[in-house]
Design an enzyme around this catalytic site. Structure first.
Site, PDB file in Angstrom:
ATOM      1  CE  LYS A  70     -29.992 -15.658  34.735  1.00 37.97           C
ATOM      2  NZ  LYS A  70     -29.921 -14.888  33.373  1.00 37.97           N
ATOM      3  NE  ARG A  85     -30.223  -9.443  36.686  1.00 36.24           N
ATOM      4  CZ  ARG A  85     -31.120 -10.607  36.794  1.00 36.24           C
ATOM      5  NH1 ARG A  85     -31.343 -11.154  37.517  1.00 36.24           N
ATOM      6  NH2 ARG A  85     -31.386 -11.030  35.389  1.00 36.24           N
ATOM      7  NE  ARG A 145     -37.631 -15.672  28.322  1.00 33.79           N
ATOM      8  CZ  ARG A 145     -36.395 -15.318  29.159  1.00 33.79           C
ATOM      9  NH1 ARG A 145     -35.844 -16.200  29.959  1.00 33.79           N
ATOM     10  NH2 ARG A 145     -36.231 -14.002  29.106  1.00 33.79           N
ATOM     11  NE  ARG A 161     -38.938 -12.844  31.795  1.00 35.09           N
ATOM     12  CZ  ARG A 161     -37.717 -12.952  32.261  1.00 35.09           C
ATOM     13  NH1 ARG A 161     -37.527 -14.261  32.581  1.00 35.09           N
ATOM     14  NH2 ARG A 161     -36.697 -12.356  32.243  1.00 35.09           N
ATOM     15  NE  ARG A 215     -33.966  -9.012  30.600  1.00 38.25           N
ATOM     16  CZ  ARG A 215     -34.654 -10.173  30.007  1.00 38.25           C
ATOM     17  NH1 ARG A 215     -35.606  -9.767  28.993  1.00 38.25           N
ATOM     18  NH2 ARG A 215     -34.576 -11.199  30.422  1.00 38.25           N
TER      19      ARG A 215
HETATM   20  P1  AP5 Z   1     -33.711 -19.243  30.218  1.00 38.56           P
HETATM   21  O1  AP5 Z   1     -33.822 -20.478  30.751  1.00 38.56           O
HETATM   22  O2  AP5 Z   1     -35.263 -18.605  30.364  1.00 38.56           O
HETATM   23  O3  AP5 Z   1     -32.637 -18.222  30.186  1.00 38.56           O
HETATM   24  P2  AP5 Z   1     -32.493 -17.256  31.606  1.00 38.56           P
HETATM   25  O4  AP5 Z   1     -31.186 -16.979  31.717  1.00 38.56           O
HETATM   26  O5  AP5 Z   1     -33.358 -17.839  32.969  1.00 38.56           O
HETATM   27  O6  AP5 Z   1     -33.292 -16.014  31.252  1.00 38.56           O
HETATM   28  P3  AP5 Z   1     -33.834 -14.762  32.100  1.00 38.56           P
HETATM   29  O7  AP5 Z   1     -34.459 -13.728  30.862  1.00 38.56           O
HETATM   30  O8  AP5 Z   1     -35.195 -15.337  32.785  1.00 38.56           O
HETATM   31  O9  AP5 Z   1     -32.794 -14.146  32.750  1.00 38.56           O
HETATM   32  P4  AP5 Z   1     -32.731 -12.585  33.404  1.00 38.56           P
HETATM   33  O10 AP5 Z   1     -31.321 -12.702  33.777  1.00 38.56           O
HETATM   34  O11 AP5 Z   1     -32.898 -11.543  32.054  1.00 38.56           O
HETATM   35  O12 AP5 Z   1     -34.085 -12.295  34.019  1.00 38.56           O
HETATM   36  P5  AP5 Z   1     -34.524 -12.547  35.245  1.00 38.56           P
HETATM   37  O13 AP5 Z   1     -35.894 -13.098  35.439  1.00 38.56           O
HETATM   38  O14 AP5 Z   1     -33.583 -13.289  36.226  1.00 38.56           O
HETATM   39  O15 AP5 Z   1     -34.029 -19.418  28.607  1.00 38.56           O
HETATM   40  C1  AP5 Z   1     -34.207 -18.413  27.585  1.00 38.56           C
HETATM   41  C2  AP5 Z   1     -34.634 -19.094  26.424  1.00 38.56           C
HETATM   42  O16 AP5 Z   1     -33.726 -19.789  25.753  1.00 38.56           O
HETATM   43  C3  AP5 Z   1     -36.019 -19.970  26.602  1.00 38.56           C
HETATM   44  O17 AP5 Z   1     -36.790 -19.898  25.499  1.00 38.56           O
HETATM   45  C4  AP5 Z   1     -35.148 -21.388  26.695  1.00 38.56           C
HETATM   46  O18 AP5 Z   1     -36.177 -22.336  26.175  1.00 38.56           O
HETATM   47  C5  AP5 Z   1     -33.985 -21.186  25.796  1.00 38.56           C
HETATM   48  N1  AP5 Z   1     -32.821 -22.030  25.800  1.00 38.56           N
HETATM   49  C6  AP5 Z   1     -32.568 -22.189  27.393  1.00 38.56           C
HETATM   50  N2  AP5 Z   1     -31.421 -23.002  27.194  1.00 38.56           N
HETATM   51  C7  AP5 Z   1     -31.268 -23.284  25.897  1.00 38.56           C
HETATM   52  C8  AP5 Z   1     -29.992 -24.100  25.138  1.00 38.56           C
HETATM   53  N3  AP5 Z   1     -29.106 -24.640  25.692  1.00 38.56           N
HETATM   54  N4  AP5 Z   1     -30.391 -23.959  23.824  1.00 38.56           N
HETATM   55  C9  AP5 Z   1     -31.347 -23.465  23.112  1.00 38.56           C
HETATM   56  N5  AP5 Z   1     -32.331 -22.769  23.691  1.00 38.56           N
HETATM   57  C10 AP5 Z   1     -32.265 -22.587  25.121  1.00 38.56           C
HETATM   58  O19 AP5 Z   1     -34.656 -11.173  35.882  1.00 38.56           O
HETATM   59  C11 AP5 Z   1     -35.628 -10.249  35.280  1.00 38.56           C
HETATM   60  C12 AP5 Z   1     -35.515  -8.717  35.734  1.00 38.56           C
HETATM   61  O20 AP5 Z   1     -35.914  -8.814  36.898  1.00 38.56           O
HETATM   62  C13 AP5 Z   1     -34.151  -8.198  35.605  1.00 38.56           C
HETATM   63  O21 AP5 Z   1     -34.330  -7.527  34.391  1.00 38.56           O
HETATM   64  C14 AP5 Z   1     -34.351  -7.082  36.799  1.00 38.56           C
HETATM   65  O22 AP5 Z   1     -34.974  -5.932  36.310  1.00 38.56           O
HETATM   66  C15 AP5 Z   1     -35.127  -7.920  37.788  1.00 38.56           C
HETATM   67  N6  AP5 Z   1     -34.047  -8.473  38.843  1.00 38.56           N
HETATM   68  C16 AP5 Z   1     -33.926  -9.923  38.719  1.00 38.56           C
HETATM   69  N7  AP5 Z   1     -32.827 -10.020  39.709  1.00 38.56           N
HETATM   70  C17 AP5 Z   1     -32.682  -8.884  40.151  1.00 38.56           C
HETATM   71  C18 AP5 Z   1     -31.481  -8.545  40.893  1.00 38.56           C
HETATM   72  N8  AP5 Z   1     -30.717  -9.297  41.701  1.00 38.56           N
HETATM   73  N9  AP5 Z   1     -31.381  -7.224  41.432  1.00 38.56           N
HETATM   74  C19 AP5 Z   1     -31.961  -6.265  40.806  1.00 38.56           C
HETATM   75  N10 AP5 Z   1     -33.134  -6.579  39.810  1.00 38.56           N
HETATM   76  C20 AP5 Z   1     -33.214  -7.853  39.522  1.00 38.56           C
END
Ligand code: AP5
Length: 606
Positions: free
Chosen positions: A93, A169, A204, A233, A244
């Site tokens: 994402k 979410r 990552r 992270r 997660r």
């Molecule tokens: P990356 O682009 O970083 O992936 P991402 O989908 O953004 O992953 P996140 O881990 O950030 O998502 P998440 O939903 O778990 O975390 P968030 O920060 O939102 O890519 C990942 C890796 O893959 C990288 O190394 C990249 O280089 C590689 N990659 C990307 N594309 C690729 C490709 N095509 N091919 C190969 N490699 C690739 O949330 C974190 C925490 O916050 C949650 O767990 C929760 O506790 C809290 N939170 C967030 N939002 C809410 C909500 N709405 N309600 C309640 N709690 C929430």
């Protein structure tokens, strides 16, 4: 340590001020020349971004052939793009958001980043959120929802459009947005297999200086200097990723069901540029649709349509439409199912009449109303007509219900078989307790002489061309006489039929077709099957004025229950190719395979 996100939810090193938003972007307009969307040229402008934020952002657009040097202005006539992106942890994402923001200039709102910013600043919210985040759990709704809605309500998001990442979410978060009428134009879900996700999370690394996302194997840092400062992270351990992922899976379906009408599932397990190419083509298509809507609304000047179409509303969220009833091939349909469809037709048609539409067409082909099937029930059609007529009569309108009579010599000559006896049925039907028949409702046939001064509205039962006879002359004479009074044709069949004599009509073919097309759809519903079969149901196409055409696919869930999921929406009736592409998961505007099993819609949708 986590990267240092800004309070805008942008994973940028610039944490200083919330004013570091899109307002610092200056652009130099260029003429537009995107090959897949030439018609956008007049309405969109591209520009070079000269942005403080982007200069130091983690994504180097100059190296990307797609976004290189170009930026799309998303504010199409004051209606900017609204995009939601979802997917499991590490589905990409954040990576895709970088590219989308770079090209489209949307305000990126990432709840993960917003929360991490609160945590690293040690705020009260951050302290509350920390424990949940570290355990891979969702932070309580009241905290996250307040942050998101306040960010969405800021001027820059309203003006430039937004890209919501990581929210909603849960079903309750989705409902919070629904309540305040915040809906995306498109809901993108990135799909990546579990084992790949875990590898992506564990590998990552983030650059705290530029905010750029790296992966030890997939996207290693460019220099040793960067490598030395990379951070991991706190929630990127194998164990936390699994938890997660579980949380994500538990909630994914409930959220998707809120956005079925704008849902686009994308294979995220491909190189990031390829994934972006697909997203890019979808976003361009959405923009193009918006431009078309605006143009057509300007032509019609109708506020209702404008609101409905510009906000890309679909009837599911606005119209008591609870989705397609299941087991529609079981006939006869239950009274509930019939009533459900009658109500649906009625609401759409009333809206169209209230909007001043005067030449309307209702086409409903549930099995009982599909004249190509052996179960065709004229009684069901009459019931539908009665619902429509009584409803308009209840509003004090004088309704003339008309059915075509014999069009040749002899009692049934030129009379389509399905309509034989229809007029008698109409006369004998129960038209309510208050003697509507003869006062507010009258029965007639099709032709100019049926149009009387007191008639307010005309409902025509299945007018159709029969072999050797064309109804269009009579129909045209009738609509001419009706003038600005609404004429609603229900299940018409106005296409040419082969005529043995070759003398079928007086008007030329082009004129006839043009006339038939002058009726606009207030309602359209049909089930989709393989060519030449009536089983199994593959999907359905529905349109309810003034909303878009909605294409559904029938799926059997693991418990054996059937359900319909929305695949795509269209501003106009989709072509067979567009339907095929949606069924085969192809993004719009891509070349279609030469042929295949999905060519089955041909002939059904004319
Ligand atoms: P990356 O682009 O970083 O992936 P991402 O989908 O953004 O992953 P996140 O881990 O950030 O998502 P998440 O939903 O778990 O975390 P968030 O920060 O939102 O890519 C990942 C890796 O893959 C990288 O190394 C990249 O280089 C590689 N990659 C990307 N594309 C690729 C490709 N095509 N091919 C190969 N490699 C690739 O949330 C974190 C925490 O916050 C949650 O767990 C929760 O506790 C809290 N939170 C967030 N939002 C809410 C909500 N709405 N309600 C309640 N709690 C929430």
């Amino acid at each position: 340590m986590a990267p240092i996100p800004t309070s805008n939810g942008i994973r940028s090193p610039n944490t200083f001020s919330p004013s570091l938003s899109i307002s610092t972007v200056h652009s130099i307009p260029l003429s537009f020349s995107h090959s897949s969307s030439p018609s956008l040229s007049s309405a969109l402008s591209l520009s070079f971004p000269i942005s403080r934020r982007f200069r130091s952002l983690r994504f180097d657009s100059s190296k990307n052939p797609i976004t290189k040097g170009l930026k799309v202005n998303c504010s199409v006539g004051g209606e900017p793009l609204k995009v939601m992106i979802s997917g499991a942890p590490a589905s990409g994402k954040g990576t895709q958001c970088e590219m989308i923001v770079q090209k489209y200039g949307l305000i990126h709102i990432s709840t993960g980043d917003l929360l991490r910013a609160e945590v690293s600043s040690g705020t009260e919210i951050g302290n509350k959120a920390k424990e949940y985040m570290e355990n891979g759990l969702l932070v309580p709704d009241e905290i996250v929802t307040a942050i998101v809605t306040s960010r969405l309500s800021r001027q820059d998001a309203k003006e430039k459009g937004w890209l919501l990442d990581g929210y909603p979410r849960s079903s309750s978060q989705a409902q919070s947005l629904e309540r305040i009428k915040i809906r995306p134009d498109i809901y993108i879900v990135l799909h990546v297999p579990d084992e790949v996700l875990i590898d992506r999370c564990v590998g990552r690394r983030l650059d705290p200086v530029t905010g750029k996302i790296y992966h030890l194997k997939n996207f290693p840092p460019e220099t040793e200097e960067i490598n030395a400062r990379l951070v991991t992270r706190a929630d990127d351990t194998q164990e936390k990723v699994k938890s997660r992922l579980e949380t994500y899976k538990k909630n994914a379906e409930a959220i998707s069901s809120t956005y079925l009408d704008v849902l686009n599932k994308i294979d995220g397990n491909r190189p990031k540029e390829v994934v972006f190419e697909e997203i890019d083509s979808l976003l361009l298509q959405v923009q193009e649709d918006k431009v078309k809507m605006r143009k057509s609304n300007n032509l019609h000047g109708k506020a209702t349509i404008e609101n409905a179409m510009l906000s890309n509303m679909t009837s599911s969220s606005q119209d008591n439409w609870r989705g397609i009833p299941t087991r529609l091939n079981n006939i006869p349909h239950s009274r509930e199912i019939r009533k459900y469809f009658y109500d649906d037709v009625l609401r759409a048609t009333q809206r169209a009449v209230e909007d001043g539409r005067i030449r309307l067409k209702v086409e409903i082909n549930i099995p009982e109303l599909n004249p190509e099937m052996d179960v065709y029930r004229i009684g069901t059609l009459m019931e539908l007509v009665r619902v429509l007529a009584l409803s308009f009569a209840d509003d004090g309108k004088h309704v003339k219900v008309c059915v075509q009579g014999s069009m040749g010599e002899g009692a049934l000559a030129g009379m389509p078989l399905q309509l034989a006896g229809t007029r008698k049925i109409l006369e004998f039907m129960d038209w309510g307790d208050y003697d509507a028949m003869g006062t507010f409702i009258n029965i007639g046939s099709i032709g100019a002489k049926e149009v009387n001064e007191q008639d307010d509205i005309f409902i025509l039962v299945a007018p159709q061309n029969a072999v050797g006879n064309c109804i269009i002359d009579d129909l045209k004479a009738m609509t001419d006489a009706a003038g600005s009074r609404p004429v609603i044709i229900v299940n018409p069949r106005l296409k040419d039929l082969p005529s043995s004599s070759g003398i079928m009509q007086t008007m030329g073919r082009d004129k006839r077709l043009e006339y038939a097309a002058s009726f606009e759809s207030s309602y359209s519903f049909r089930l989709l099957y393989y060519a030449g079969t009536q089983y199994p149901i593959m999907g359905a196409l529905r349109m309810s004025y003034p909303y878009r055409y909605e294409l559904y696919k029938r799926v059997d869930d693991p418990s054996g229950k059937e359900k319909y999921v929305i695949l795509a929406t269209f501003p106009q009736k989709p072509t067979v190719d567009e339907i095929n592409d949606a069924f085969t998961g192809k993004p719009r505007n891509q070349e279609k395979a030469a042929s295949g099993i999905w060519n089955f819609f041909s002939g059904l949708l004319g």
